[in-house]
Design a protein around this motif. Structure first.
Motif, mmCIF file in Angstrom:
data_model
loop_
_atom_site.group_PDB
_atom_site.id
_atom_site.type_symbol
_atom_site.label_atom_id
_atom_site.label_comp_id
_atom_site.label_asym_id
_atom_site.label_seq_id
_atom_site.Cartn_x
_atom_site.Cartn_y
_atom_site.Cartn_z
ATOM 1 N N LEU A 192 18.947 15.403 -2.903
ATOM 2 C CA LEU A 192 17.685 16.123 -3.030
ATOM 3 C C LEU A 192 17.010 15.797 -4.363
ATOM 4 N N HIS A 193 17.784 15.718 -5.436
ATOM 5 C CA HIS A 193 17.236 15.381 -6.756
ATOM 6 C C HIS A 193 16.546 14.015 -6.714
ATOM 7 N N ILE A 194 17.206 13.036 -6.130
ATOM 8 C CA ILE A 194 16.633 11.687 -6.056
ATOM 9 C C ILE A 194 15.421 11.679 -5.127
ATOM 10 N N ALA A 195 15.491 12.400 -4.025
ATOM 11 C CA ALA A 195 14.330 12.490 -3.122
ATOM 12 C C ALA A 195 13.131 13.091 -3.848
ATOM 13 N N GLU A 196 13.362 14.117 -4.660
ATOM 14 C CA GLU A 196 12.267 14.733 -5.415
ATOM 15 C C GLU A 196 11.691 13.769 -6.445
ATOM 16 N N LEU A 197 12.549 13.017 -7.145
ATOM 17 C CA LEU A 197 12.060 12.020 -8.102
ATOM 18 C C LEU A 197 11.191 10.975 -7.405
ATOM 19 N N LEU A 198 11.659 10.484 -6.266
ATOM 20 C CA LEU A 198 10.891 9.476 -5.529
ATOM 21 C C LEU A 198 9.586 10.056 -4.999
ATOM 22 N N ALA A 199 9.620 11.301 -4.550
ATOM 23 C CA ALA A 199 8.400 11.938 -4.051
ATOM 24 C C ALA A 199 7.371 12.078 -5.170
ATOM 25 N N HIS A 200 7.812 12.435 -6.379
ATOM 26 C CA HIS A 200 6.885 12.531 -7.517
ATOM 27 C C HIS A 200 6.267 11.167 -7.827
ATOM 28 N N ARG A 201 7.080 10.107 -7.768
ATOM 29 C CA ARG A 201 6.546 8.763 -8.030
ATOM 30 C C ARG A 201 5.525 8.355 -6.984
ATOM 31 N N ILE A 202 5.833 8.619 -5.723
ATOM 32 C CA ILE A 202 4.902 8.258 -4.645
ATOM 33 C C ILE A 202 3.612 9.060 -4.768
ATOM 34 N N ASP A 203 3.726 10.329 -5.097
ATOM 35 C CA ASP A 203 2.539 11.164 -5.259
ATOM 36 C C ASP A 203 1.659 10.634 -6.397
ATOM 37 N N ALA A 204 2.284 10.283 -7.518
ATOM 38 C CA ALA A 204 1.519 9.746 -8.655
ATOM 39 C C ALA A 204 0.841 8.437 -8.267
ATOM 40 N N LEU A 205 1.555 7.583 -7.542
ATOM 41 C CA LEU A 205 0.975 6.313 -7.108
ATOM 42 C C LEU A 205 -0.186 6.539 -6.149
ATOM 43 N N ASN A 206 -0.012 7.464 -5.204
ATOM 44 C CA ASN A 206 -1.097 7.779 -4.267
ATOM 45 C C ASN A 206 -2.342 8.261 -5.009
ATOM 46 N N ARG A 207 -2.156 9.189 -5.966
ATOM 47 C CA ARG A 207 -3.297 9.699 -6.723
ATOM 48 C C ARG A 207 -3.974 8.575 -7.496
ATOM 49 N N TYR A 208 -3.193 7.689 -8.083
ATOM 50 C CA TYR A 208 -3.754 6.564 -8.835
ATOM 51 C C TYR A 208 -4.554 5.642 -7.911
ATOM 52 N N LEU A 209 -3.983 5.296 -6.768
ATOM 53 C CA LEU A 209 -4.681 4.382 -5.857
ATOM 54 C C LEU A 209 -5.967 5.006 -5.305
ATOM 55 N N VAL A 210 -5.929 6.279 -5.006
ATOM 56 C CA VAL A 210 -7.144 6.948 -4.537
ATOM 57 C C VAL A 210 -8.198 6.949 -5.639
ATOM 58 N N ASP A 211 -7.785 7.200 -6.877
ATOM 59 C CA ASP A 211 -8.712 7.164 -8.008
ATOM 60 C C ASP A 211 -9.335 5.774 -8.158
ATOM 61 N N VAL A 212 -8.512 4.735 -8.055
ATOM 62 C CA VAL A 212 -9.022 3.366 -8.145
ATOM 63 C C VAL A 212 -10.018 3.112 -7.023
ATOM 64 N N LYS A 213 -9.672 3.552 -5.839
ATOM 65 C CA LYS A 213 -10.561 3.344 -4.697
ATOM 66 C C LYS A 213 -11.907 4.037 -4.911
ATOM 67 N N HIS A 214 -11.889 5.263 -5.443
ATOM 68 C CA HIS A 214 -13.143 5.976 -5.729
ATOM 69 C C HIS A 214 -13.964 5.257 -6.803
ATOM 70 N N GLN A 215 -13.305 4.769 -7.819
ATOM 71 C CA GLN A 215 -14.010 4.102 -8.919
ATOM 72 C C GLN A 215 -14.687 2.809 -8.476
ATOM 73 N N TYR A 216 -14.058 2.120 -7.540
ATOM 74 C CA TYR A 216 -14.572 0.806 -7.143
ATOM 75 C C TYR A 216 -15.051 0.771 -5.698
ATOM 76 N N GLU A 217 -15.463 1.906 -5.193
ATOM 77 C CA GLU A 217 -15.975 1.990 -3.828
ATOM 78 C C GLU A 217 -17.100 0.974 -3.630
ATOM 79 N N GLY A 218 -17.047 0.276 -2.513
ATOM 80 C CA GLY A 218 -18.087 -0.692 -2.202
ATOM 81 C C GLY A 218 -17.771 -2.112 -2.652
ATOM 82 N N HIS A 219 -16.694 -2.328 -3.372
ATOM 83 C CA HIS A 219 -16.299 -3.674 -3.792
ATOM 84 C C HIS A 219 -15.363 -4.263 -2.738
ATOM 85 N N ASP A 220 -15.562 -5.536 -2.426
ATOM 86 C CA ASP A 220 -14.826 -6.187 -1.341
ATOM 87 C C ASP A 220 -13.324 -6.294 -1.581
ATOM 88 N N HIS A 221 -12.878 -6.439 -2.825
ATOM 89 C CA HIS A 221 -11.471 -6.718 -3.092
ATOM 90 C C HIS A 221 -10.557 -5.495 -2.960
#
Length: 149
Positions: A100-129
């Motif tokens: 459970l401890h390791i699952a929680e650590l991995l879940a926190h990492r995935i959540d942080a990555l998801n938030r980062y990628l969504v932020d990047v997507k919002h910042q560069y909306e409309g760019h082809d790459h």
């Protein structure tokens, strides 16, 4: 004390000094390491991706779970002490708390990555790459298929 640290207290401790590698990217990863004290950096493809100093942090879990070599290097930034678990799959199978401890650590990492990628997507909306960001987000939301041998 963190309950997970109590769980790993019986495992052998190892000490490292500044510059020592605890794990090296690409090497076989047969142990699970738990940070007891000190600071480490995580390096992937020669890029520092994290500095970690929180007791109870785990290294080698991704390789263990994915069944491959170390996915990143972990290097001591100063004096470091870790607990090393030599039979990590048996350890995780026998300890619901550890799993459970390791699952929680991995879940926190995935959540942080998801938030980062969504932020990047919002910042560069409309760019082809940004198709790559969609592919990464899609991969994070779905279990990847096993590669055929």
């Amino acid at each position: 004390m963190n309950p997970f640290l109590q769980t790993v207290a019986e495992y052998p401790g190892r000490e490292f000094v500044a510059g020592d590698f605890i794990l090296r990217q690409g090497d076989a990863c047969t142990e699970l390491h738990v940070l007891l004290e000190g600071d480490v950096e995580v390096i992937r493809d020669d890029v520092r991706v994290a500095k970690i100093s929180e007791s109870g942090s785990v290294f080698g879990e991704m390789s263990l779970l994915l069944g491959g070599p170390c996915t990143a290097s972990v290097r001591a930034l100063g004096p470091v002490r870790v607990a090393s678990i030599l039979r990590p799959r048996e350890f995780l199978a026998s300890s619901a708390d550890a799993s459970l401890h390791i699952a929680e650590l991995l879940a926190h990492r995935i959540d942080a990555l998801n938030r980062y990628l969504v932020d990047v997507k919002h910042q560069y909306e409309g760019h082809d790459h940004l198709g790559m960001v969609d592919a990464v987000l899609d991969a994070l939301m779905h279990r990847p298929r096993k590669k055929k041998a």
